[in-house]
Design an enzyme around this catalytic site. Structure first.
Site, PDB file in Angstrom:
ATOM      1  N   ASP A 306      36.453  28.907  36.184  1.00  0.00           N
ATOM      2  CA  ASP A 306      36.420  28.636  37.562  1.00  0.00           C
ATOM      3  C   ASP A 306      35.408  27.806  37.872  1.00  0.00           C
ATOM      4  OD1 ASP A 306      37.349  29.071  40.208  1.00  0.00           O
ATOM      5  OD2 ASP A 306      36.122  30.641  40.476  1.00  0.00           O
ATOM      6  N   LYS A 308      33.812  24.657  39.529  1.00  0.00           N
ATOM      7  CA  LYS A 308      34.329  24.018  40.552  1.00  0.00           C
ATOM      8  C   LYS A 308      32.921  23.738  41.575  1.00  0.00           C
ATOM      9  CE  LYS A 308      35.760  27.847  43.177  1.00  0.00           C
ATOM     10  NZ  LYS A 308      36.806  28.662  43.882  1.00  0.00           N
ATOM     11  N   ASN A 311      30.880  26.544  42.804  1.00  0.00           N
ATOM     12  CA  ASN A 311      30.366  27.699  42.096  1.00  0.00           C
ATOM     13  C   ASN A 311      29.162  26.879  41.294  1.00  0.00           C
ATOM     14  OD1 ASN A 311      31.972  29.576  42.839  1.00  0.00           O
ATOM     15  ND2 ASN A 311      33.534  29.338  41.057  1.00  0.00           N
TER      16      ASN A 311
END
Length: 523
Positions: A306, A308, A311
């Site tokens: 995850d 991105k 984050n």
């Protein structure tokens, strides 16, 4: 059509005018010369008229896999009690999601046995094989013979004993925390199933972030597994300078609480919305620190899945910290693969979209997408004039672009930058940068990173190229106002909702980081 694109089209329809100089840029611009909000903000960093920044942040998702056999619809499940396979009668062993369960008739089978099931699904609830105690108290294998309609209520489960309170612990035992130990200060983030607060530990006056998850939203077996995985990765991450670590975990009858490091410099999405694109030196520094964080996770058998802009956080000095481990996959050894279809659409690797087994390669692809966004100021999969064609405003079309479109590198980038982007964004995971025989060392030795002193970088001895402006440890200037303007409160518990929660699913959730505890005891 997804909620995101519906909001997007509504905004685009209300702003049909051509862009003006000075328009606020966002990473979701459709093309290099097209902007969503065609007016000038009152001041740099301020929103344009009618702008809702929440549309920029797209959450990661897992697409659940179902297996259809002889009318049954099987789904991988985790069993917190002893269960037995309806086909071979053996116990279903293992960690995580140990077997398959039909979502219609509730039949339990081994993963290896689900294709061999001959009895068709009746859409009626069939009691699974269970353990019964004989007169001597020894366990014997038995099968319930009754067939119960799905409309009939499930038998009530015995209520588990409540977790011990902090004041009930034996002297000298590990300290436990509760909501009463913290002062709730401000909302700093919100996801699809969690809220993040800035809090203060009353005893030490230290500031932390608190991730709050409603149990009612994670009662599915798979959701519970993901919460446990996030907790385990948080524990692992506490030992690395570029990963957000865990202070403690506790629960109430209605909620789960992660108390984690508070990283107050904001995320890269917030800063990119204000800078359009980053200088190559800045992007190289962030990409190198992210690479070290990913390599640390990979060495410990964790696929992040995850990565991105949202984050990637910046601390008060300007170093990065990755956060949000809800999409992680644990226990992956070298050569192991997985197949869960998950991620944030714009960052999903081609091998996931093709339905192939994959490993750590998907993280290096996502780093390529993120590095492209930092250097070019837009996504590598931007679709020019997509707002004129509703058929192109779908996730399916985006996935088609990721699989088929040749990624064009802007001519303004250096040869080294273009080379590293082509390496990370190779659609063949075998040939992708970071996935060869030398693995991470291929990234370290790439010409784009030649100026990086990797050992000094990992020890945080390299001065970051940008330091967020902060007036104190509670300054929230780098957090989106759509979060920080929210009222700070937790909705009252609903006894009816709590009664439907199987509290045994969350046994053992409590945790205290011994390293942070020792630091606090020195205060």
């Amino acid at each position: 059509m997804s909620t995101f694109w519906s909001e997007f089209l509504n905004i685009a329809a209300n702003h049909p005018f051509p862009p003006m100089p000075g328009d606020l840029w966002s990473p979701l611009d459709l093309g290099s010369n097209e902007f969503i909000f065609p007016n000038v903000p009152a001041a740099p960093g301020m929103p344009c008229a009618g702008e809702d920044r929440s549309i920029y942040r797209r959450g990661a998702r897992r697409w659940r896999k179902l297996y259809r056999v002889n009318g049954h619809i099987f789904q991988a499940k985790r069993f917190n009690r002893r269960a037995f396979c309806a086909f071979c009668q053996d116990r279903i062993w293992g960690l995580g999601r140990q077997g398959f369960k039909c979502i219609q008739c509730k039949l339990l089978v081994h993963k290896k046995c689900h294709k061999l099931v001959q009895k068709p699904c009746s859409n009626e609830h069939v009691d699974p094989v269970e353990i019964k105690d004989d007169a001597n108290g020894e366990s014997t294998l038995g099968r319930a013979s009754s067939v119960r309609s799905r409309a009939e209520p499930e038998p009530a489960l015995a209520e588990p004993p409540p977790a011990p309170r902090a004041d009930e612990l034996e002297p000298g035992s590990q300290r436990q925390y509760s909501l009463d130990d913290f002062e709730l200060i401000r909302v700093i983030g919100r996801g699809s199933y969690a809220k993040v607060l800035m809090v203060e530990l009353k005893r030490t006056k230290r500031v932390y972030a608190m991730k709050v998850i409603k149990k009612a939203l994670v009662t599915d077996d798979e959701d519970i597994d993901w919460v446990q995985t996030e907790k385990h990765v948080f524990e692992t991450a506490s030992n690395h300078p570029f990963l957000v670590g865990l202070h403690s975990c506790f629960q109430t009858p209605s909620r789960l609480f992660f108390v984690i490091e508070f990283v107050r410099g904001g995320d890269l999405m917030f800063h990119m919305q204000r800078q359009r694109r980053l200088p190559e030196e800045h992007a190289r520094f962030y990409a190198a620190e992210i690479s070290l964080a990913l390599h640390f996770l990979h060495d410990r058998g964790v696929i992040y899945r995850d990565l991105k802009l949202d984050n990637v956080l910046l601390d008060h000095e300007g170093h990065i910290k990755l956060t949000d481990y809800g999409m992680c996959k644990e226990g992956v050894r070298p050569g192991d693969t997985t197949s869960t279809f998950c991620g944030t659409p714009n960052y999903i690797a081609p091998e996931i979209l093709r339905g192939e087994e994959y490993g750590f390669s998907v993280d290096w692809w996502a780093l390529g997408v993120l590095t492209y966004e930092m250097l070019a100021g837009r996504s590598p999969f931007d679709i020019t004039h997509a707002h004129d064609n509703p058929d192109q405003n779908t996730e399916d079309y985006l996935f088609q672009v990721i699989l088929e479109k040749t990624i064009r590198i802007p001519r303004s980038l250096s040869v080294k930058a273009a080379s590293v982007l082509k390496g990370f964004l190779n659609k063949n995971p075998v040939e992708r940068l970071g996935c060869g025989e030398n693995g991470f060392m291929d990234i370290v030795s790439h010409p784009f990173f030649r100026s990086i002193e990797w050992e000094m970088l990992e020890q945080k001895q390299v001065v970051p190229p940008f330091k967020p402006r902060l007036e104190g440890e509670r300054d929230l200037a780098n957090f989106p106002p759509e979060f920080t303007d929210e009222p700070v409160h937790l909705t009252p518990d609903n006894d009816t909702v709590i009664a439907d929660i199987d509290q045994s699913e969350f046994e053992g959730f409590e945790y205290v980081n011994p390293l942070l505890m020792s630091l606090e005891d020195c205060v």
